[in-house]
Design an enzyme around this catalytic site. Structure first.
Site, mmCIF file in Angstrom:
data_model
loop_
_atom_site.group_PDB
_atom_site.id
_atom_site.type_symbol
_atom_site.label_atom_id
_atom_site.label_comp_id
_atom_site.label_asym_id
_atom_site.label_seq_id
_atom_site.Cartn_x
_atom_site.Cartn_y
_atom_site.Cartn_z
ATOM 1 N N LYS A 155 52.120 41.785 49.981
ATOM 2 C CA LYS A 155 53.463 41.881 49.393
ATOM 3 C C LYS A 155 54.480 42.378 50.426
ATOM 4 O O LYS A 155 54.103 42.870 51.498
ATOM 5 C CB LYS A 155 53.395 42.812 48.173
ATOM 6 C CG LYS A 155 52.515 42.257 47.034
ATOM 7 C CD LYS A 155 52.576 43.164 45.806
ATOM 8 C CE LYS A 155 51.732 42.603 44.673
ATOM 9 N NZ LYS A 155 51.861 43.416 43.426
ATOM 10 N N ARG A 195 39.323 41.743 44.215
ATOM 11 C CA ARG A 195 39.976 42.703 43.303
ATOM 12 C C ARG A 195 39.388 44.108 43.525
ATOM 13 O O ARG A 195 40.092 45.100 43.412
ATOM 14 C CB ARG A 195 39.808 42.299 41.828
ATOM 15 C CG ARG A 195 40.440 40.993 41.410
ATOM 16 C CD ARG A 195 41.862 41.037 40.944
ATOM 17 N NE ARG A 195 42.272 42.097 40.085
ATOM 18 C CZ ARG A 195 43.528 42.193 39.604
ATOM 19 N NH1 ARG A 195 44.439 41.272 39.891
ATOM 20 N NH2 ARG A 195 43.878 43.200 38.856
ATOM 21 N N ASN A 215 52.521 47.931 45.559
ATOM 22 C CA ASN A 215 51.096 48.217 45.706
ATOM 23 C C ASN A 215 50.402 47.281 46.708
ATOM 24 O O ASN A 215 49.212 47.017 46.612
ATOM 25 C CB ASN A 215 50.397 48.223 44.335
ATOM 26 C CG ASN A 215 50.584 46.918 43.588
ATOM 27 O OD1 ASN A 215 51.130 45.960 44.148
ATOM 28 N ND2 ASN A 215 50.123 46.841 42.356
ATOM 29 N N HIS A 264 48.358 41.416 46.205
ATOM 30 C CA HIS A 264 48.113 40.700 44.945
ATOM 31 C C HIS A 264 46.778 39.978 45.059
ATOM 32 O O HIS A 264 46.414 39.511 46.148
ATOM 33 C CB HIS A 264 49.213 39.665 44.685
ATOM 34 C CG HIS A 264 48.852 38.681 43.593
ATOM 35 N ND1 HIS A 264 49.070 38.958 42.258
ATOM 36 C CD2 HIS A 264 48.238 37.466 43.645
ATOM 37 C CE1 HIS A 264 48.608 37.939 41.543
ATOM 38 N NE2 HIS A 264 48.104 37.019 42.353
HETATM 39 N N1 UDP Z 1 53.604 46.170 37.938
HETATM 40 C C1 UDP Z 1 54.638 47.102 37.778
HETATM 41 N N2 UDP Z 1 54.554 47.981 36.720
HETATM 42 C C2 UDP Z 1 53.527 47.960 35.831
HETATM 43 C C3 UDP Z 1 52.499 47.002 35.982
HETATM 44 C C4 UDP Z 1 52.572 46.132 37.052
HETATM 45 O O1 UDP Z 1 55.577 47.156 38.557
HETATM 46 O O2 UDP Z 1 53.513 48.797 34.899
HETATM 47 C C5 UDP Z 1 53.680 45.222 39.075
HETATM 48 C C6 UDP Z 1 52.675 45.539 40.178
HETATM 49 O O3 UDP Z 1 53.269 45.176 41.429
HETATM 50 C C7 UDP Z 1 51.529 44.609 39.830
HETATM 51 C C8 UDP Z 1 52.271 43.375 39.330
HETATM 52 O O4 UDP Z 1 53.382 43.920 38.596
HETATM 53 O O5 UDP Z 1 50.706 44.357 40.949
HETATM 54 C C9 UDP Z 1 51.489 42.448 38.428
HETATM 55 O O6 UDP Z 1 50.924 43.189 37.378
HETATM 56 P P1 UDP Z 1 49.413 42.977 36.934
HETATM 57 O O7 UDP Z 1 49.220 43.711 35.662
HETATM 58 O O8 UDP Z 1 49.106 41.514 36.935
HETATM 59 O O9 UDP Z 1 48.589 43.749 38.078
HETATM 60 P P2 UDP Z 1 47.666 43.198 39.276
HETATM 61 O O10 UDP Z 1 46.965 41.955 38.774
HETATM 62 O O11 UDP Z 1 48.576 42.937 40.448
HETATM 63 O O12 UDP Z 1 46.708 44.325 39.546
HETATM 64 MG MG MG Z 2 47.738 40.267 37.860
#
Ligand code: UDP
Ligand code: MG
Length: 137
Positions: free
Chosen positions: A9, A85, A112, A115
């Site tokens: 990212k 993951r 974070n 992705h």
């Molecule tokens: N995210 C955020 N706030 C939240 C949850 C997610 O800003 O409460 C952002 C974070 O960058 C995350 C992305 O949205 O990686 C996509 O969310 P997802 O739940 O799909 O998490 P991931 O699959 O990336 O672990």
């Molecule tokens: Mg996701």
């Protein structure tokens, strides 16, 4: 053999973490089958995260994801969706296991660093969002 989409990212690219992320992939026997650097527009980021469009964090997330260049990769390996993951760690870095990329480098639930696709179907759609079959080696 399975494929997944990985993104470093904008925070990861800005902070000089491209090498660190790739080092961890290679050290764990994950093959990089495609890779490029792109700078998404807000619209492209909205399309990529369309599943989250009703979420309260959608606008901020798509601003962030279009704020600078990202590195997109196709990763290949046995059980690579789950294995990558695990290397990434939980979405919320405060809950991520020590030694994961997010536990080590994330600064915020949004910023974070990485992705990764979460299932075979999403991996397929996400890979096709950025890569043509010809670009995948
Ligand atoms: N995210 C955020 N706030 C939240 C949850 C997610 O800003 O409460 C952002 C974070 O960058 C995350 C992305 O949205 O990686 C996509 O969310 P997802 O739940 O799909 O998490 P991931 O699959 O990336 O672990
Ligand atoms: Mg996701």
């Amino acid at each position: 053999m399975e494929r997944t989409l990985s993104i470093i990212k904008p925070d990861g690219v800005k902070r000089g973490l491209i090498g660190e992320v790739i080092k961890r992939l290679e050290a764990n026997g994950i093959r990089i089958a495609a890779m490029k650097m792109i700078h998404m527009t807000k619209e492209v980021a909205q399309g990529f995260y369309a599943v989250h469009k009703e979420k309260p964090f959608f606008d901020s997330l798509t601003d962030f994801m279009s704020s600078g260049p990202i590195v997109v990769m196709v990763l290949e390996g046995e059980d690579v969706i789950k294995r990558y993951r695990e290397l990434m760690g939980a979405t919320n870095y405060k809950e991520a296991k020590p030694g994961t990329i997010r536990a080590d480098f994330a600064t915020d639930i949004e910023k974070n660093v990485v992705h990764g696709s979460d299932a075979p179907e999403t991996a397929k759609t996400e890979i096709a969002y950025f890569f043509s079959e010809l670009e995948i080696c």
